[in-house]
Scaffold this motif. Structure first.
Motif, PDB file in Angstrom:
ATOM      1  N   GLY A  33       0.827  -1.202   0.000  1.00  0.00           N
ATOM      2  CA  GLY A  33       0.000   0.000   0.000  1.00  0.00           C
ATOM      3  C   GLY A  33       0.849   1.235   0.000  1.00  0.00           C
ATOM      4  N   GLY A  34       1.965   1.195   0.807  1.00  0.00           N
ATOM      5  CA  GLY A  34       2.856   2.349   0.839  1.00  0.00           C
ATOM      6  C   GLY A  34       3.512   2.573  -0.497  1.00  0.00           C
ATOM      7  N   ALA A  35       3.918   1.486  -1.153  1.00  0.00           N
ATOM      8  CA  ALA A  35       4.562   1.607  -2.455  1.00  0.00           C
ATOM      9  C   ALA A  35       3.605   2.183  -3.469  1.00  0.00           C
ATOM     10  CB  ALA A  35       5.065   0.230  -2.909  1.00  0.00           C
ATOM     11  N   ALA A  36       2.335   1.739  -3.375  1.00  0.00           N
ATOM     12  CA  ALA A  36       1.348   2.264  -4.321  1.00  0.00           C
ATOM     13  C   ALA A  36       1.164   3.756  -4.108  1.00  0.00           C
ATOM     14  CB  ALA A  36       0.029   1.521  -4.140  1.00  0.00           C
ATOM     15  N   ALA A  37       1.150   4.156  -2.801  1.00  0.00           N
ATOM     16  CA  ALA A  37       0.974   5.583  -2.522  1.00  0.00           C
ATOM     17  C   ALA A  37       2.181   6.370  -2.988  1.00  0.00           C
ATOM     18  CB  ALA A  37       0.757   5.784  -1.013  1.00  0.00           C
ATOM     19  N   ALA A  38       3.395   5.779  -2.763  1.00  0.00           N
ATOM     20  CA  ALA A  38       4.616   6.488  -3.136  1.00  0.00           C
ATOM     21  C   ALA A  38       4.746   6.601  -4.644  1.00  0.00           C
ATOM     22  CB  ALA A  38       5.833   5.781  -2.549  1.00  0.00           C
ATOM     23  N   SER A  39       4.174   5.628  -5.368  1.00  0.00           N
ATOM     24  CA  SER A  39       4.304   5.642  -6.822  1.00  0.00           C
ATOM     25  C   SER A  39       3.337   6.607  -7.485  1.00  0.00           C
ATOM     26  CB  SER A  39       4.076   4.231  -7.362  1.00  0.00           C
ATOM     27  OG  SER A  39       2.725   3.825  -7.139  1.00  0.00           O
ATOM     28  N   THR A  40       2.440   7.177  -6.706  1.00  0.00           N
ATOM     29  CA  THR A  40       1.527   8.160  -7.287  1.00  0.00           C
ATOM     30  C   THR A  40       2.321   9.377  -7.744  1.00  0.00           C
ATOM     31  OG1 THR A  40      -0.235   7.488  -5.796  1.00  0.00           O
ATOM     32  CG2 THR A  40      -0.472   9.638  -6.868  1.00  0.00           C
ATOM     33  N   PRO A  41       2.285   9.710  -9.020  1.00  0.00           N
ATOM     34  CA  PRO A  41       3.128  10.799  -9.518  1.00  0.00           C
ATOM     35  C   PRO A  41       2.705  12.141  -8.921  1.00  0.00           C
ATOM     36  CG  PRO A  41       1.549  10.094 -11.200  1.00  0.00           C
ATOM     37  CD  PRO A  41       1.461   9.120 -10.083  1.00  0.00           C
ATOM     38  N   PRO A  42       3.690  12.979  -8.543  1.00  0.00           N
ATOM     39  CA  PRO A  42       3.349  14.294  -8.001  1.00  0.00           C
ATOM     40  C   PRO A  42       2.769  15.194  -9.094  1.00  0.00           C
ATOM     41  CG  PRO A  42       5.714  14.109  -8.359  1.00  0.00           C
ATOM     42  CD  PRO A  42       5.134  12.744  -8.612  1.00  0.00           C
ATOM     43  N   GLN A  43       2.115  16.257  -8.680  1.00  0.00           N
ATOM     44  CA  GLN A  43       1.526  17.186  -9.638  1.00  0.00           C
ATOM     45  C   GLN A  43       2.626  17.854 -10.451  1.00  0.00           C
ATOM     46  OE1 GLN A  43      -0.322  20.598  -7.921  1.00  0.00           O
ATOM     47  NE2 GLN A  43      -1.397  21.188  -9.771  1.00  0.00           N
ATOM     48  N   PRO A  44       2.509  17.866 -11.773  1.00  0.00           N
ATOM     49  CA  PRO A  44       3.523  18.547 -12.580  1.00  0.00           C
ATOM     50  C   PRO A  44       3.536  20.048 -12.284  1.00  0.00           C
ATOM     51  CG  PRO A  44       2.127  17.136 -13.937  1.00  0.00           C
ATOM     52  CD  PRO A  44       1.470  17.235 -12.609  1.00  0.00           C
ATOM     53  N   PHE A  45       4.690  20.651 -12.440  1.00  0.00           N
ATOM     54  CA  PHE A  45       4.819  22.100 -12.317  1.00  0.00           C
ATOM     55  C   PHE A  45       4.462  22.691 -13.673  1.00  0.00           C
ATOM     56  CE2 PHE A  45       7.197  26.064 -12.656  1.00  0.00           C
ATOM     57  CZ  PHE A  45       6.883  26.682 -11.452  1.00  0.00           C
ATOM     58  N   GLY A  46       3.327  23.386 -13.740  1.00  0.00           N
ATOM     59  CA  GLY A  46       2.907  23.883 -15.035  1.00  0.00           C
ATOM     60  C   GLY A  46       1.840  24.948 -14.946  1.00  0.00           C
ATOM     61  N   ALA A  47       1.444  25.436 -16.115  1.00  0.00           N
ATOM     62  CA  ALA A  47       0.492  26.533 -16.197  1.00  0.00           C
ATOM     63  C   ALA A  47      -0.889  26.144 -15.702  1.00  0.00           C
ATOM     64  CB  ALA A  47       0.397  27.028 -17.647  1.00  0.00           C
ATOM     65  N   GLY A  48      -1.158  24.853 -15.596  1.00  0.00           N
ATOM     66  CA  GLY A  48      -2.451  24.414 -15.100  1.00  0.00           C
ATOM     67  C   GLY A  48      -2.615  24.546 -13.603  1.00  0.00           C
ATOM     68  N   ALA A 196      13.111  22.330  -5.922  1.00  0.00           N
ATOM     69  CA  ALA A 196      14.105  21.557  -6.665  1.00  0.00           C
ATOM     70  C   ALA A 196      13.554  20.226  -7.171  1.00  0.00           C
ATOM     71  CB  ALA A 196      15.332  21.315  -5.786  1.00  0.00           C
ATOM     72  N   GLU A 197      12.599  19.645  -6.429  1.00  0.00           N
ATOM     73  CA  GLU A 197      12.088  18.329  -6.843  1.00  0.00           C
ATOM     74  C   GLU A 197      10.997  18.410  -7.904  1.00  0.00           C
ATOM     75  OE1 GLU A 197       9.391  19.618  -3.452  1.00  0.00           O
ATOM     76  OE2 GLU A 197      11.530  19.757  -3.957  1.00  0.00           O
ATOM     77  N   ALA A 198      10.507  19.595  -8.196  1.00  0.00           N
ATOM     78  CA  ALA A 198       9.392  19.746  -9.131  1.00  0.00           C
ATOM     79  C   ALA A 198       9.818  19.426 -10.569  1.00  0.00           C
ATOM     80  CB  ALA A 198       8.832  21.156  -9.058  1.00  0.00           C
ATOM     81  N   ARG A 199       8.877  18.922 -11.343  1.00  0.00           N
ATOM     82  CA  ARG A 199       9.122  18.608 -12.746  1.00  0.00           C
ATOM     83  C   ARG A 199       7.939  19.067 -13.582  1.00  0.00           C
ATOM     84  NH1 ARG A 199      13.246  18.142 -10.826  1.00  0.00           N
ATOM     85  NH2 ARG A 199      14.808  16.466 -10.917  1.00  0.00           N
ATOM     86  N   THR A 200       8.209  19.447 -14.807  1.00  0.00           N
ATOM     87  CA  THR A 200       7.124  19.750 -15.733  1.00  0.00           C
ATOM     88  C   THR A 200       6.476  18.440 -16.164  1.00  0.00           C
ATOM     89  OG1 THR A 200       8.533  19.601 -17.700  1.00  0.00           O
ATOM     90  CG2 THR A 200       8.417  21.747 -16.592  1.00  0.00           C
ATOM     91  N   ALA A 201       5.387  18.543 -16.905  1.00  0.00           N
ATOM     92  CA  ALA A 201       4.706  17.328 -17.382  1.00  0.00           C
ATOM     93  C   ALA A 201       5.617  16.495 -18.273  1.00  0.00           C
ATOM     94  CB  ALA A 201       3.439  17.731 -18.141  1.00  0.00           C
ATOM     95  N   GLU A 202       6.614  17.148 -18.882  1.00  0.00           N
ATOM     96  CA  GLU A 202       7.554  16.434 -19.750  1.00  0.00           C
ATOM     97  C   GLU A 202       8.751  15.888 -18.976  1.00  0.00           C
ATOM     98  OE1 GLU A 202       4.961  19.051 -21.943  1.00  0.00           O
ATOM     99  OE2 GLU A 202       6.350  19.475 -20.294  1.00  0.00           O
ATOM    100  N   GLY A 203       8.757  16.074 -17.653  1.00  0.00           N
ATOM    101  CA  GLY A 203       9.806  15.506 -16.823  1.00  0.00           C
ATOM    102  C   GLY A 203      11.050  16.355 -16.673  1.00  0.00           C
ATOM    103  N   VAL A 204      10.962  17.634 -17.032  1.00  0.00           N
ATOM    104  CA  VAL A 204      12.127  18.512 -16.956  1.00  0.00           C
ATOM    105  C   VAL A 204      12.115  19.302 -15.648  1.00  0.00           C
ATOM    106  CG1 VAL A 204      13.352  20.448 -18.032  1.00  0.00           C
ATOM    107  CG2 VAL A 204      12.236  18.717 -19.457  1.00  0.00           C
ATOM    108  N   GLY A 205      13.277  19.382 -15.012  1.00  0.00           N
ATOM    109  CA  GLY A 205      13.408  20.142 -13.778  1.00  0.00           C
ATOM    110  C   GLY A 205      14.866  20.262 -13.406  1.00  0.00           C
ATOM    111  N   ALA A 206      15.133  20.715 -12.194  1.00  0.00           N
ATOM    112  CA  ALA A 206      16.512  20.868 -11.736  1.00  0.00           C
ATOM    113  C   ALA A 206      17.252  19.540 -11.846  1.00  0.00           C
ATOM    114  CB  ALA A 206      16.534  21.369 -10.302  1.00  0.00           C
TER     115      ALA A 206
END
Length: 266
Positions: A33-48, A196-206
């Motif tokens: 259950g923890g792994a499933a929760a951890a695998s939930t992708p974070p919200q992309p950093f974007g205009a939305g 620093a951990e944020a990523r765009t929907a295309e996976g780009v970030g620091a």
């Protein structure tokens, strides 16, 4: 009697193994259950939107959203910055320096404007001017040249106060490189700086390479800009004035932000 004892011990052993197996299964289930929760992708950093913030929000709406800390963490250049919820507390020493830098820069700009506004233009001599008129004109030109030299010297000194803004801005940016910040100007939200951990929907970030950045946005109007940055028009709710800003150093993305053009601090 011995047989009964052996049977009893065997039954206990089986029961113990069953209980242990059940416990392991339960633990594995918890881990799953923890792994499933951890695998939930974070919200992309974007205009939305990001962390409950929308680019269309006013400053009041953004502060009321609960996405930001309530106390400002920077006042540089007349803008106000806030940390994301759980971010750093205000650094009073740095903010005092920022306020001092802002006051000096404002005073210097006002004086420079005053110097330029008072400068007089000496009209050319009219044809057929007399010797006396030529002498007076020459004297005015000489006086103007002397005043121009004095003004240039004063402006050079005033520029030193303006030069303080750059290091203060760098200090602020470094202070929030890891955690990000949100910047408000005269017309509301003007900049979202990503953690620093944020990523765009295309996976780009620091940490993304410059080549990965270019590949992710090939054919999407990614262009080099000033100060080692790349800009990309923001889509899906950003509006025509919003742009992604990727700061690149030594071949890697070191900062990611959404920036609204044509809006100012003060």
């Amino acid at each position: 009697m011995v047989g009964k004892t052996r049977n009893t011990r065997a039954a206990i052993a089986v029961l113990t193994m069953t209980l242990v197996a059940a416990g392991v299964a339960a633990c594995d289930g918890d881990k799953g259950g923890g792994a499933a929760a951890a695998s939930t992708p974070p919200q992309p950093f974007g205009a939305g939107g990001y962390r409950g913030l929308q680019l269309s929000m006013t400053k009041e709406e953004a502060l009321a959203s609960g996405a930001l800390e309530s106390a400002p963490v920077s006042v540089l250049n007349g803008c106000t910055d806030y940390a994301y919820k759980g971010g750093p507390a205000p650094d009073q020493a740095r903010m005092a320096t920022e306020a001092d830098v802002h006051a000096k820069a404002d005073k210097a700009l006002a004086r420079i404007d005053e110097i330029r506004a008072k400068r007089k233009t000496i009209p050319p001599l009219a044809p057929g001017a007399s010797l006396k008129e030529m002498q007076e004109h020459s004297a005015r030109l000489q006086e103007q040249l002397q005043q121009d030299a004095a003004d240039r010297q004063e402006i050079t000194a005033l520029d030193k106060d303006l030069d303080l803004v750059g290091p203060a801005r760098k200090a602020r940016d470094e202070a929030f490189r890891a955690t990000g910040r949100v910047n408000f100007g005269t017309k509301g939200l003007r900049q979202l700086v990503a953690p620093a951990e944020a990523r765009t929907a295309e996976g780009v970030g620091a940490g993304s390479t410059e080549e990965q950045l270019k590949q992710a946005y090939a054919g999407k109007e990614l262009k080099p800009a000033e100060g080692g940055t790349y800009e990309l028009p923001a889509e899906n709710g950003g509006g025509p004035d919003w742009f992604y800003e990727f700061t690149v150093a030594e071949g890697k993305v070191v900062a990611l932000a959404l920036v609204k053009h044509d809006t100012y601090c003060s």
